[in-house]
Write a protein that holds these residues in place. Structure first.
Motif, PDB file in Angstrom:
ATOM      1  N   VAL A 192       0.862  -1.178   0.000  1.00  9.35           N
ATOM      2  CA  VAL A 192       0.000   0.000   0.000  1.00  9.35           C
ATOM      3  C   VAL A 192       0.898   1.228   0.000  1.00  9.35           C
ATOM      4  N   LEU A 193       0.650   2.142  -0.923  1.00  5.88           N
ATOM      5  CA  LEU A 193       1.352   3.425  -0.930  1.00  5.88           C
ATOM      6  C   LEU A 193       0.334   4.490  -0.542  1.00  5.88           C
ATOM      7  N   GLY A 194       0.619   5.169   0.564  1.00  5.79           N
ATOM      8  CA  GLY A 194      -0.298   6.188   1.051  1.00  5.79           C
ATOM      9  C   GLY A 194       0.332   7.563   1.077  1.00  5.79           C
ATOM     10  N   THR A 195      -0.504   8.570   0.933  1.00  2.88           N
ATOM     11  CA  THR A 195      -0.096   9.965   1.071  1.00  2.88           C
ATOM     12  C   THR A 195      -0.906  10.560   2.206  1.00  2.88           C
ATOM     13  N   ARG A 196      -0.225  10.918   3.278  1.00  2.00           N
ATOM     14  CA  ARG A 196      -0.931  11.532   4.402  1.00  2.00           C
ATOM     15  C   ARG A 196      -0.788  13.045   4.307  1.00  2.00           C
ATOM     16  N   PHE A 197      -1.899  13.713   4.084  1.00  2.00           N
ATOM     17  CA  PHE A 197      -1.897  15.164   3.983  1.00  2.00           C
ATOM     18  C   PHE A 197      -1.875  15.781   5.372  1.00  2.00           C
ATOM     19  N   ARG A 198      -1.339  16.956   5.470  1.00  2.00           N
ATOM     20  CA  ARG A 198      -1.401  17.682   6.725  1.00  2.00           C
ATOM     21  C   ARG A 198      -2.854  18.054   7.014  1.00  2.00           C
ATOM     22  N   PRO A 199      -3.220  18.185   8.277  1.00  2.00           N
ATOM     23  CA  PRO A 199      -4.567  18.689   8.568  1.00  2.00           C
ATOM     24  C   PRO A 199      -4.782  20.031   7.864  1.00  2.00           C
ATOM     25  N   GLY A 200      -5.808  20.119   7.050  1.00  5.60           N
ATOM     26  CA  GLY A 200      -6.033  21.313   6.235  1.00  5.60           C
ATOM     27  C   GLY A 200      -5.285  21.288   4.918  1.00  5.60           C
ATOM     28  N   GLY A 201      -4.314  20.365   4.776  1.00  3.08           N
ATOM     29  CA  GLY A 201      -3.460  20.362   3.596  1.00  3.08           C
ATOM     30  C   GLY A 201      -4.123  19.869   2.333  1.00  3.08           C
ATOM     31  N   PHE A 202      -5.258  19.184   2.457  1.00  2.00           N
ATOM     32  CA  PHE A 202      -5.934  18.721   1.240  1.00  2.00           C
ATOM     33  C   PHE A 202      -6.863  19.781   0.665  1.00  2.00           C
ATOM     34  N   ARG A 203      -7.146  20.813   1.445  1.00  2.71           N
ATOM     35  CA  ARG A 203      -8.086  21.848   0.978  1.00  2.71           C
ATOM     36  C   ARG A 203      -7.668  22.460  -0.357  1.00  2.71           C
ATOM     37  N   PRO A 204      -6.375  22.744  -0.623  1.00  3.26           N
ATOM     38  CA  PRO A 204      -6.000  23.298  -1.926  1.00  3.26           C
ATOM     39  C   PRO A 204      -6.183  22.331  -3.095  1.00  3.26           C
ATOM     40  N   ASP A 214     -12.098  21.395  -4.532  1.00  2.00           N
ATOM     41  CA  ASP A 214     -12.926  22.570  -4.808  1.00  2.00           C
ATOM     42  C   ASP A 214     -14.150  22.536  -3.900  1.00  2.00           C
ATOM     43  N   GLY A 215     -13.926  22.826  -2.615  1.00  2.00           N
ATOM     44  CA  GLY A 215     -15.019  22.803  -1.663  1.00  2.00           C
ATOM     45  C   GLY A 215     -14.523  22.402  -0.291  1.00  2.00           C
ATOM     46  N   PRO A 216     -15.391  22.408   0.707  1.00  2.00           N
ATOM     47  CA  PRO A 216     -14.978  22.079   2.067  1.00  2.00           C
ATOM     48  C   PRO A 216     -14.557  20.623   2.194  1.00  2.00           C
ATOM     49  N   VAL A 217     -13.570  20.357   3.046  1.00  4.34           N
ATOM     50  CA  VAL A 217     -13.069  19.001   3.244  1.00  4.34           C
ATOM     51  C   VAL A 217     -14.132  18.130   3.913  1.00  4.34           C
ATOM     52  N   SER A 218     -15.104  18.738   4.579  1.00  2.00           N
ATOM     53  CA  SER A 218     -16.164  17.959   5.228  1.00  2.00           C
ATOM     54  C   SER A 218     -16.955  17.132   4.220  1.00  2.00           C
ATOM     55  N   ASP A 229     -14.408  23.232   7.321  1.00  2.00           N
ATOM     56  CA  ASP A 229     -13.988  23.582   5.973  1.00  2.00           C
ATOM     57  C   ASP A 229     -12.633  22.986   5.619  1.00  2.00           C
ATOM     58  N   TYR A 230     -11.687  23.025   6.561  1.00  2.00           N
ATOM     59  CA  TYR A 230     -10.311  22.638   6.251  1.00  2.00           C
ATOM     60  C   TYR A 230      -9.915  21.251   6.747  1.00  2.00           C
ATOM     61  N   VAL A 231     -10.482  20.797   7.857  1.00  2.00           N
ATOM     62  CA  VAL A 231     -10.113  19.489   8.408  1.00  2.00           C
ATOM     63  C   VAL A 231     -11.141  18.428   8.024  1.00  2.00           C
ATOM     64  N   GLY A 232     -12.415  18.806   8.032  1.00  2.00           N
ATOM     65  CA  GLY A 232     -13.472  17.873   7.690  1.00  2.00           C
ATOM     66  C   GLY A 232     -14.315  17.460   8.871  1.00  2.00           C
ATOM     67  N   VAL A 233     -13.851  17.755  10.079  1.00  2.00           N
ATOM     68  CA  VAL A 233     -14.584  17.469  11.311  1.00  2.00           C
ATOM     69  C   VAL A 233     -14.408  18.658  12.246  1.00  2.00           C
ATOM     70  N   GLY A 234     -15.238  18.728  13.282  1.00  2.00           N
ATOM     71  CA  GLY A 234     -15.171  19.843  14.207  1.00  2.00           C
ATOM     72  C   GLY A 234     -14.032  19.715  15.199  1.00  2.00           C
ATOM     73  N   PRO A 235     -13.683  20.806  15.878  1.00  2.00           N
ATOM     74  CA  PRO A 235     -12.577  20.785  16.826  1.00  2.00           C
ATOM     75  C   PRO A 235     -12.826  19.858  18.020  1.00  2.00           C
ATOM     76  N   LYS A 236     -14.079  19.683  18.417  1.00  2.00           N
ATOM     77  CA  LYS A 236     -14.362  18.775  19.530  1.00  2.00           C
ATOM     78  C   LYS A 236     -13.949  17.359  19.186  1.00  2.00           C
TER      79      LYS A 236
END
Length: 281
Positions: A100-112, A115-119, A210-217
């Motif tokens: 398995v080859l995986g790419t782990r994005f930084r939190p918020g790093g996939f947003r760029p 085209d839309g919120p990560v949620s 918008d950037y992480v996909g889940v809430g801070p809680k």
């Protein structure tokens, strides 16, 4: 396959730093795991590439993961997809041999790259071809037929750079806030993180969706569960741990722990060879 990894549990934890793996030391006896850094141009978006390989498994091996607040892109013979933040349990079963080859994005790093919120990706696994069309399908074919790991990683790195992501200061702010929530064990409340960020709670919630996909809680609680799993594995008293991690009582920690890890704290402690935690299940 992992003879080079120290066999002391403490040493192996430091060596691998696989927070989120359920029973990590058993996993390291079943497969090899390596990380590779992204190119400088991709480092603002990607935390690391990771590669899992296994050969000649006599029996299938299932690795369960208590997920992180990150997006991953994974390519294997079984699937090739983008994995949003997975809030429930997640596991992968290895058979025979594979990679398995995986790419782990930084939190918020996939947003760029979206085209839309990560949620919109949360708890979803859209295919790479679905997301990126023919170019994505070509990437998958090339990675699956490339036997050399560094060369396969370079293919993914080049592909992502070719999508032309633009640096986003807000994404970098989010990554810093998530890192703060992870590293500070005393961080157990959203209002405390909002105060550190200089934002209102509602603003922070919108930002994370918008950037992480889940809430801070969810992010804070997930990191505290990672901490709980490591410490339960070493046999820490459960009532003490619940208080330290901001739970109202031991029962609430046990409920969340069991839902995320797939077994009770007592059962998980037995995996670590420590027996049952000193206070209950």
């Amino acid at each position: 396959m992992t003879a080079s990894v120290p066999h002391s549990p403490e040493a192996r934890l430091v060596e691998t730093r696989q927070r989120g793996w359920v029973d990590p030391y058993a996993g390291l006896d079943a497969f090899d795991y390596v990380r590779r850094a992204p190119s400088p141009g991709l480092a603002a978006y990607v935390e690391h590439f990771w590669v899992v390989t296994w050969t000649d498994l006599a029996e299938p091996y299932e690795q369960r993961i208590v997920s992180h607040p990150t997006v991953n892109m994974t390519i294997t013979d079984d699937f090739h997809r983008i994995a949003g933040v997975i809030r429930g349990g997640f596991s992968y079963t290895m058979r025979g041999g594979g990679r398995v080859l995986g790419t782990r994005f930084r939190p918020g790093g996939f947003r760029p790259f979206l085209d839309g919120p990560v949620s919109r990706l949360t708890d979803r696994f859209p295919g790479i071809g679905e997301m990126y069309g023919a170019a994505g399908e070509t990437l998958v074919r090339r990675v699956l037929t490339e036997p050399d790991i560094p060369a396969a990683v370079a293919l993914v790195d080049d592909f992502l750079l070719g999508l032309g992501p633009r640096r986003d200061p807000v994404a970098e702010e989010v990554a810093a806030l998530v890192a703060m929530a992870e590293s500070d064990v005393s961080m157990t409340r959203v209002d405390a993180l909002a105060a550190r960020a200089g934002r209102s709670v509602r603003s922070l919630q919108r930002l994370f969706r918008d950037y992480v996909g889940v809430g801070p809680k969810w992010v804070i609680r997930r990191f505290r569960l990672h901490e709980a799993a490591e410490r339960v594995y070493r046999g820490l008293d459960l009532a003490t741990l619940a208080a330290e991690l901001g739970y109202a009582d031991q029962a609430h920690l046990t409920r969340d722990f069991t839902a995320a890890v797939g077994m009770s704290p007592a059962a998980y402690a037995r995996l670590g060879g420590t027996g049952q935690p000193a206070s209950g299940t």
